[in-house]
Design a protein around this motif. Structure first.
Motif, mmCIF file in Angstrom:
data_model
loop_
_atom_site.group_PDB
_atom_site.id
_atom_site.type_symbol
_atom_site.label_atom_id
_atom_site.label_comp_id
_atom_site.label_asym_id
_atom_site.label_seq_id
_atom_site.Cartn_x
_atom_site.Cartn_y
_atom_site.Cartn_z
ATOM 1 N N ALA A 274 0.858 -1.189 0.000
ATOM 2 C CA ALA A 274 0.000 0.000 0.000
ATOM 3 C C ALA A 274 0.889 1.231 0.000
ATOM 4 O O ALA A 274 1.697 1.430 0.915
ATOM 5 C CB ALA A 274 -0.907 0.005 1.225
ATOM 6 N N LYS A 275 0.728 2.032 -1.044
ATOM 7 C CA LYS A 275 1.519 3.272 -1.139
ATOM 8 C C LYS A 275 0.582 4.417 -0.750
ATOM 9 O O LYS A 275 -0.552 4.491 -1.249
ATOM 10 C CB LYS A 275 1.970 3.423 -2.589
ATOM 11 C CG LYS A 275 2.955 4.555 -2.806
ATOM 12 C CD LYS A 275 3.387 4.598 -4.273
ATOM 13 C CE LYS A 275 4.131 5.912 -4.520
ATOM 14 N NZ LYS A 275 4.396 6.103 -5.956
ATOM 15 N N ILE A 276 1.029 5.272 0.158
ATOM 16 C CA ILE A 276 0.111 6.339 0.560
ATOM 17 C C ILE A 276 0.354 7.582 -0.271
ATOM 18 O O ILE A 276 1.480 7.887 -0.651
ATOM 19 C CB ILE A 276 0.181 6.647 2.069
ATOM 20 C CG1 ILE A 276 1.555 7.167 2.480
ATOM 21 C CG2 ILE A 276 -0.198 5.415 2.890
ATOM 22 C CD1 ILE A 276 1.574 7.695 3.905
ATOM 23 N N THR A 277 -0.749 8.279 -0.587
ATOM 24 C CA THR A 277 -0.670 9.427 -1.501
ATOM 25 C C THR A 277 -1.049 10.724 -0.800
ATOM 26 O O THR A 277 -1.285 11.731 -1.442
ATOM 27 C CB THR A 277 -1.637 9.212 -2.689
ATOM 28 O OG1 THR A 277 -2.958 9.054 -2.162
ATOM 29 C CG2 THR A 277 -1.273 7.979 -3.495
ATOM 30 N N SER A 278 -1.132 10.682 0.531
ATOM 31 C CA SER A 278 -1.451 11.911 1.268
ATOM 32 C C SER A 278 -0.572 11.942 2.505
ATOM 33 O O SER A 278 0.146 10.983 2.791
ATOM 34 C CB SER A 278 -2.917 11.902 1.695
ATOM 35 O OG SER A 278 -3.107 10.873 2.655
ATOM 36 N N THR A 279 -0.644 13.036 3.233
ATOM 37 C CA THR A 279 0.123 13.125 4.484
ATOM 38 C C THR A 279 -0.855 12.958 5.643
ATOM 39 O O THR A 279 -1.663 13.843 5.907
ATOM 40 C CB THR A 279 0.826 14.496 4.591
ATOM 41 O OG1 THR A 279 1.521 14.722 3.371
ATOM 42 C CG2 THR A 279 1.792 14.521 5.764
ATOM 43 N N PRO A 280 -0.835 11.808 6.290
ATOM 44 C CA PRO A 280 -1.823 11.567 7.350
ATOM 45 C C PRO A 280 -1.493 12.349 8.615
ATOM 46 O O PRO A 280 -0.355 12.765 8.821
ATOM 47 C CB PRO A 280 -1.705 10.064 7.607
ATOM 48 C CG PRO A 280 -0.325 9.710 7.202
ATOM 49 C CD PRO A 280 0.069 10.649 6.109
ATOM 50 N N LYS A 281 -2.548 12.542 9.438
ATOM 51 C CA LYS A 281 -2.353 13.086 10.789
ATOM 52 C C LYS A 281 -2.379 11.935 11.775
ATOM 53 O O LYS A 281 -3.164 10.987 11.599
ATOM 54 C CB LYS A 281 -3.465 14.085 11.132
ATOM 55 C CG LYS A 281 -3.133 15.506 10.676
ATOM 56 C CD LYS A 281 -4.170 16.502 11.154
ATOM 57 C CE LYS A 281 -5.308 16.557 10.132
ATOM 58 N NZ LYS A 281 -6.316 17.584 10.418
ATOM 59 N N LYS A 282 -1.569 12.000 12.781
ATOM 60 C CA LYS A 282 -1.548 10.934 13.780
ATOM 61 C C LYS A 282 -2.935 10.785 14.420
ATOM 62 O O LYS A 282 -3.538 11.781 14.818
ATOM 63 C CB LYS A 282 -0.510 11.248 14.865
ATOM 64 C CG LYS A 282 -0.324 10.094 15.843
ATOM 65 C CD LYS A 282 0.794 10.352 16.856
ATOM 66 C CE LYS A 282 0.901 9.156 17.810
ATOM 67 N NZ LYS A 282 1.987 9.342 18.795
ATOM 68 N N GLY A 283 -3.415 9.558 14.494
ATOM 69 C CA GLY A 283 -4.682 9.286 15.179
ATOM 70 C C GLY A 283 -5.917 9.507 14.334
ATOM 71 O O GLY A 283 -7.045 9.357 14.826
ATOM 72 N N GLN A 284 -5.746 9.816 13.062
ATOM 73 C CA GLN A 284 -6.918 10.154 12.239
ATOM 74 C C GLN A 284 -7.798 8.936 11.943
ATOM 75 O O GLN A 284 -7.338 7.804 11.956
ATOM 76 C CB GLN A 284 -6.481 10.829 10.939
ATOM 77 C CG GLN A 284 -5.857 9.876 9.945
ATOM 78 C CD GLN A 284 -5.398 10.560 8.665
ATOM 79 O OE1 GLN A 284 -5.241 11.786 8.594
ATOM 80 N NE2 GLN A 284 -5.160 9.774 7.635
ATOM 81 N N ASN A 285 -9.086 9.234 11.713
ATOM 82 C CA ASN A 285 -10.085 8.227 11.303
ATOM 83 C C ASN A 285 -10.317 7.132 12.341
ATOM 84 O O ASN A 285 -10.644 5.994 12.009
ATOM 85 C CB ASN A 285 -9.727 7.605 9.940
ATOM 86 C CG ASN A 285 -9.694 8.649 8.832
ATOM 87 O OD1 ASN A 285 -10.465 9.625 8.885
ATOM 88 N ND2 ASN A 285 -8.818 8.480 7.869
ATOM 89 N N ILE A 286 -10.128 7.507 13.612
ATOM 90 C CA ILE A 286 -10.394 6.559 14.701
ATOM 91 C C ILE A 286 -11.421 7.173 15.655
ATOM 92 O O ILE A 286 -11.270 8.332 16.069
ATOM 93 C CB ILE A 286 -9.094 6.230 15.478
ATOM 94 C CG1 ILE A 286 -8.129 5.477 14.549
ATOM 95 C CG2 ILE A 286 -9.397 5.386 16.730
ATOM 96 C CD1 ILE A 286 -6.714 5.417 15.055
#
Lengths: 396, 396
Positions: free
Chosen positions: B118-130
């Motif tokens: 899985a290659k990520i194409t965005s810069t995630p924020k820690k703890g997101q989508n939980i």
């Protein structure tokens, strides 16, 4: 992804033909009358006394008579009697039939009765206190039109013309379907990774509140089981209402199975929040429609009220206008998503006011329990100032 | 004769104590919760994924990793797994448990997956989508208070905490009683002097619409039969609702019998139209209340909505404000009688507007079928101009 307006229009344009059925009177409330109802007799069916008092012939008054020997007493429910002597009277009760040869009723309060003689203490008008036969409705007149929604007052009218069996529009046969291996029954103790069924239980209660019959079915996340069960419910029901099972997850077989069973996807995903992953389809063979709501409680609850109940209104030919509320605070729209926000409402004069309930995202069921419904906030860039009105979808 | 205000206040002050009972969850809608409800676990009960995507450990992002070997797939309903290697990922579905050693979720739309990477194409924020464990409610917190009315959303909350049996306030046991020899059954063909039962059928439908259980009883105009039947229903029911039988007529034995059975008359006759000969009493021994409505259909229907439903709101602890409507025409008050006029309503923005329905006196059942409810017009001398607001009693 389509806009809310487009999705809403598509749902409302996929109505279904339901046919008719005959029901016992008291089972017909909330249904739609499928026949014109005619008066089977005049209403009232006879010249009916509207007061307790005495019935006389007005000629006696013209002749100056003020004291009337009492011939007898007429109660409601007696067949029509005759005033034997035009200078006598008959006592008469409210609802009783005006006797032959009487034409005027004087209420007890305007008489003094003793020793079998009624003395009148007022000057009556000819014909007073009589509700004339057929003055409300004449026999054969249409008193309720096909398409009328059967309220409790309508039930009263139907009863009065003897419709103990009523021809009504059939109600849609509805199947409420829960999906997902993570769900356990309400009486079970869930493992840490499991949750109890609550969405379909809540939908079931909402449907029951409107006296809409329905059945509950559960689909596990097993493709073969989903396939055989969905095949069957598509044959048996007009409306499938699913909760969960149409997000993009690998274990969400439902859209695929629906497609293989001949259910055409009308749309999937709507530019709204909550309720974005809403999937709507139509079974080409049977005409049945499929409302597949997202799995989280607030999304399912919002979409049920916004889409399903609006669809049902159209199916029932209900043309009542939608409700609006005045929001007592400002609200920020979303640039691309139509928002459905939970509100509490209260009356201020004849205006329905609303206040937002601040929830913790679309998973927060407990806030929902305090909400009176949802307002629709259209997409936009600029804040809606306090005092703006919004379309309101009341929770049922 | 007393004023409407006095009569209304007297009715509302004679409430009854109902006790509690335990009901199956789906039978409890519309009832009043008789216990506080506590969360039996945290809500959500685990750190829950709010998206379909991949779960990672944010440290990997900090270390500059953008490509993650996929260790496996987690669906909702699986028990908690472990991310074995902090630089790998697990695919995860909405509703699934966040694995041990993962702390961030990246939705599929922001990844490209091929060949198990899985290659990520965005810069995630820690703890997101939980949706964090206990972030809605912590175990043991009161989530629904005693006294809450059980709506369909409340049913959802009760289901989610496993309340398959619910302690609720008992519903009043209601007996709807028709009176009079002039009445025949709906399926009968009446003689010219008879009419079919319609008032109690209409009341029965109105009660059923609010899912209020009740029984129907008929009393003929025979004193002995009235006596024995009323004695029994006073023992078996909390509320007696009679239609007809309390006007001043000679055959109206009911007030006399009620009195002999220990029912205290609280009042009889109210300065209102329709519904003037309304009789209200209370059985001293049992506390049961007796609503004895006038015999004509509109009077019974109006008084049911004005008095009985208001009384029931008080019994249920429902403190919601009354509804008002703006009348779109002028109306003449009566100098001494409070008027209840039939109206149709429609929304205009967030305002509820009303228009009068012109009926043919209080006997006209057919007009009633078109009414959405009654407005209360207080006594007075001067015309109420167009645009005035009035208290509204919606028909049910």
């Amino acid at each position: 992804m389509i806009s809310f307006e487009e999705a809403f229009e598509k749902v409302l344009s996929h109505t279904i033909e339901l046919g008719t059925e005959t029901l016992p009177l008291l089972s017909s409330t909330h249904r739609i009358l499928a026949e014109d109802i005619m008066a089977d007799r005049d209403f009232p069916p006879f010249n009916r006394s509207t007061k307790d008092g005495i019935a006389i012939n007005y000629r006696a008054i013209e002749e100056g008579i003020t004291e009337f020997p009492v011939q007898g007493v007429l109660s409601a429910g007696l067949s029509q009697q005759r005033l034997e002597n035009a200078s006598h009277c008959l006592e008469i009760m409210t609802g009783a039939v005006l006797p032959h040869d009487a034409d005027t009723i004087i209420m007890y309060e305007e008489t003094e009765i003793s020793n079998g003689i009624a003395k009148i203490t007022s000057t009556p008008k000819k014909g007073q206190n009589i509700h004339s036969q057929g003055s409300d409705i004449e026999k054969g007149e249409v008193i309720l039109k096909k398409g009328t929604q059967i309220t409790s007052a309508v039930i009263g009218v139907l009863a009065s013309v003897g419709k103990h069996q009523v021809l009504v529009q059939k109600a849609p046969r509805i199947c409420v379907i829960s999906t997902g291996n993570e769900l356990v029954e309400v009486h079970d103790t869930p493992e840490p990774h499991q949750i109890r069924k609550s969405n379909v239980i809540s939908l079931s209660a909402a449907l029951s509140n409107q006296r809409i019959a329905h059945e509950l079915v559960h689909l596990p996340d097993v493709k073969e089981a989903i396939e055989s069960k969905l095949k069957q419910v598509l044959e048996d029901f007009d409306v499938l209402m699913l909760s969960g099972g149409v997000s993009k997850g690998k274990f969400d077989y439902i859209p695929e199975v629906l497609n293989s069973l001949g259910v055409e996807k009308i749309f999937h995903r709507v530019a709204q929040r909550p309720g974005k992953p809403f999937w709507f389809g139509r079974h080409e063979k049977s005409g049945s429609v499929v409302f597949s709501f997202p799995g989280n409680p607030v999304s399912t609850f919002a979409n049920y009220h916004v889409y399903f109940l609006s669809w049902l209104k159209v199916v029932n030919g209900d043309i009542s206008t939608h409700i609006e509320v005045t929001l007592q605070e400002e609200v920020n729209p979303h640039p691309t998503l139509t928002l459905f926000l939970q509100v509490q409402t209260h009356w201020k004069g004849s205006k329905l006011h609303a206040r937002l309930i601040k929830g913790n995202g679309s998973g927060d069921l407990v806030n929902l329990a305090q909400a009176h419904g949802f307002i629709k906030v259209p997409t936009g860039e600029k804040v809606f100032e306090k005092g703006q009105t919004f379309t309101f979808f009341p929770a049922s």
